[in-house]
Write a protein that holds these residues in place. Structure first.
Motif, PDB file in Angstrom:
ATOM      1  N   LEU A 287      43.843  35.460  -6.539  1.00  0.00           N
ATOM      2  CA  LEU A 287      43.717  36.980  -6.615  1.00  0.00           C
ATOM      3  C   LEU A 287      43.896  37.558  -8.125  1.00  0.00           C
ATOM      4  CD1 LEU A 287      43.729  39.908  -5.355  1.00  0.00           C
ATOM      5  CD2 LEU A 287      46.170  39.593  -5.136  1.00  0.00           C
ATOM      6  N   ALA A 288      44.774  37.103  -8.775  1.00  0.00           N
ATOM      7  CA  ALA A 288      44.924  37.465 -10.237  1.00  0.00           C
ATOM      8  C   ALA A 288      43.412  37.264 -10.907  1.00  0.00           C
ATOM      9  CB  ALA A 288      45.803  36.724 -11.053  1.00  0.00           C
ATOM     10  N   ASP A 289      42.795  35.978 -10.824  1.00  0.00           N
ATOM     11  CA  ASP A 289      41.510  35.494 -11.582  1.00  0.00           C
ATOM     12  C   ASP A 289      40.389  36.439 -11.046  1.00  0.00           C
ATOM     13  OD1 ASP A 289      42.898  33.622 -13.042  1.00  0.00           O
ATOM     14  OD2 ASP A 289      42.419  32.223 -11.806  1.00  0.00           O
ATOM     15  N   TYR A 290      40.411  36.733  -9.797  1.00  0.00           N
ATOM     16  CA  TYR A 290      39.535  37.459  -9.008  1.00  0.00           C
ATOM     17  C   TYR A 290      39.389  38.850  -9.812  1.00  0.00           C
ATOM     18  CZ  TYR A 290      36.445  39.792  -5.610  1.00  0.00           C
ATOM     19  OH  TYR A 290      35.505  40.356  -4.971  1.00  0.00           O
ATOM     20  N   LEU A 291      40.643  39.391  -9.815  1.00  0.00           N
ATOM     21  CA  LEU A 291      40.583  40.829 -10.070  1.00  0.00           C
ATOM     22  C   LEU A 291      40.252  40.850 -11.547  1.00  0.00           C
ATOM     23  CD1 LEU A 291      44.020  41.891  -8.308  1.00  0.00           C
ATOM     24  CD2 LEU A 291      41.693  42.696  -7.611  1.00  0.00           C
ATOM     25  N   SER A 292      40.902  39.903 -12.176  1.00  0.00           N
ATOM     26  CA  SER A 292      40.535  39.907 -13.672  1.00  0.00           C
ATOM     27  C   SER A 292      38.937  39.548 -14.197  1.00  0.00           C
ATOM     28  CB  SER A 292      41.205  38.775 -14.368  1.00  0.00           C
ATOM     29  OG  SER A 292      41.005  38.621 -15.750  1.00  0.00           O
ATOM     30  N   ASP A 293      38.326  38.875 -13.403  1.00  0.00           N
ATOM     31  CA  ASP A 293      37.059  38.640 -13.681  1.00  0.00           C
ATOM     32  C   ASP A 293      35.915  39.750 -12.892  1.00  0.00           C
ATOM     33  OD1 ASP A 293      37.947  36.216 -14.685  1.00  0.00           O
ATOM     34  OD2 ASP A 293      37.405  34.592 -13.019  1.00  0.00           O
ATOM     35  N   THR A 294      36.447  40.060 -11.767  1.00  0.00           N
ATOM     36  CA  THR A 294      35.523  41.042 -11.214  1.00  0.00           C
ATOM     37  C   THR A 294      35.872  42.811 -11.605  1.00  0.00           C
ATOM     38  OG1 THR A 294      35.584  39.536  -9.229  1.00  0.00           O
ATOM     39  CG2 THR A 294      34.465  41.727  -9.032  1.00  0.00           C
ATOM     40  N   TYR A 295      36.786  42.888 -11.773  1.00  0.00           N
ATOM     41  CA  TYR A 295      37.259  44.369 -12.013  1.00  0.00           C
ATOM     42  C   TYR A 295      37.861  44.529 -13.290  1.00  0.00           C
ATOM     43  CZ  TYR A 295      36.095  44.377  -7.149  1.00  0.00           C
ATOM     44  OH  TYR A 295      35.271  44.402  -5.852  1.00  0.00           O
TER      45      TYR A 295
END
Length: 397
Positions: A287-295
């Protein structure tokens, strides 16, 4: 930064039972987190579900009468500045904007003779495999931006340094994973003629003619096209009018009603949403990587935005639930099933379970929440019947 409304495009499940509310302080709700986790784990084990997908909110019960002190919801008055009327100017603007979109960019010629990266070149080309032209490999007057990666590797680079009027053979190979089986991994020759180098003409205007609207929109005349644009805008405005009116009434309800969120419910609903969001988006990442990369946001920021929006959603739900109880509004199964079918059709869900699963951490919690939503919307409909709404005026103090 991600917008709140986008984050909460889907809302997690909620089950309601009878119990007392918490200590009456919104900012202090959610102190029963450890107890909620235990209940969630026990329920999951009892139903053969994993703890990861069980709904935290299903372990929260409350008595809505102790949570909500209703104001005079039968005497709501709101004002909206928009008239929601379609003007001739709006029709003209929308008709032209759609025409410009379908017409695409216009180009004008330049005197430039040698192709460089970034140039827009007007070309004719023929692609051949084993000396025979293949389907989709031929075009005339095509405007190609060099370096855009629109064509297979080697095509655009092969034109750099060539001159206007020159014809060049490009010996290329299609990728092994190309969508056409006949061309995947195939050696081909593109014969390309460079007609001219052009630039976009930002001052070009689209001429709205009968021929243009017939070719692009299927209408016989400009007048017919504009009449349909007007009908579309009127339908769109009616939808906006209904949505804005209901939201204005909800905002007024939140001002006139006193709500205390049940202990633990806010945290549980946020936990459910985060679980649902993670399951949907983070199969191959954290989740941390997804939020960082996407948003470009942290988990803490994400949870903070979800919490703020969820608190407002819960406040509205509790008010409408209290109204439904006071008015004796109950769920009619046939009506609810009709609503589910409408949602399935509108959102391309194959089964009711798919619909429920999209709105909860699992199908069971999603169905519970959708049943609540259905009754709450009926309560809002009841309030809207007696609400006084003015249009085209500013909200009065």
């Amino acid at each position: 930064m991600m917008k709140n409304k986008f984050i909460l495009a889907a809302v997690v499940g909620l089950a309601v039972a009878a119990s007392a509310c918490g200590n009456g302080k919104k900012e202090d709700s959610g102190k029963e987190g450890a107890q909620i986790e235990d209940t969630r784990a026990e329920d999951a084990q009892a139903e053969g579900e994993s703890e990861k997908t069980a709904s935290a909110a299903d372990g929260i019960s409350y008595d809505v009468d102790q949570c909500v002190k209703l104001g005079d919801y039968q005497a709501i008055h709101v004002s909206l500045s928009d008239t929601y009327e379609v003007t001739d100017e709006q029709v003209e603007d929308y008709a032209m904007s759609m025409a410009e979109y379908y017409a695409g960019p216009s180009y004008k010629d330049t005197d430039k003779q040698t192709v460089e990266s970034g140039d827009i070149v007007n070309i004719d080309y023929v692609g051949k495999k084993d000396g025979v032209a293949f389907d989709g490999g031929t075009a005339s007057g095509y405007n190609l931006t060099i370096g855009s990666g629109s064509f297979i590797d080697g095509f655009e680079d092969g034109l750099i340094g060539k001159n206007v009027g020159e014809t060049v053979d490009l010996n290329l190979t299609f990728p092994e994973n190309y969508q056409s089986e006949d061309l995947a991994g195939a050696d081909v020759v593109f014969t390309v003629t460079i007609n001219k180098i052009v630039v976009e003409d930002e001052d070009a205007k689209v001429e709205l003619t009968d021929e243009f609207v017939a070719a692009n929109f299927g209408y016989d005349t400009v007048a017919e096209y504009k009449e349909n644009v007007k009908k579309y805008l009127e339908t769109s405005n009616e939808t906006s009018k209904k949505t804005d009116s209901r939201q204005a009434v909800i905002d007024k309800l939140q001002e006139t009603c006193d709500v205390t969120l049940p202990d633990g419910l806010l945290d549980a609903r946020v936990d459910d949403y985060v679980t649902q969001f993670t399951n949907k988006n983070c199969a191959d990442t954290t989740l941390a990587d997804y939020l960082s990369d996407t948003y470009n946001m942290t988990e803490e920021d994400f949870r903070g935005e979800v919490t703020a929006e969820m608190q407002e959603n819960l406040t509205t739900e509790l008010i409408l639930e209290a109204v439904a109880k006071k008015e004796g509004i109950e769920l009619v199964e046939d009506d609810f099933q009709a609503y589910v079918k409408e949602q399935m059709s509108a959102n391309s869900y194959q089964t009711a379970e798919d619909f429920y699963s999209a709105n909860g951490v699992d199908a069971a919690s999603g169905e519970k929440y959708e049943r609540k939503v259905f009754v709450c919307n009926q309560a809002l409909d009841k309030i809207m019947e007696s609400a006084s709404i003015e249009y085209g005026v500013e909200e009065k103090e």
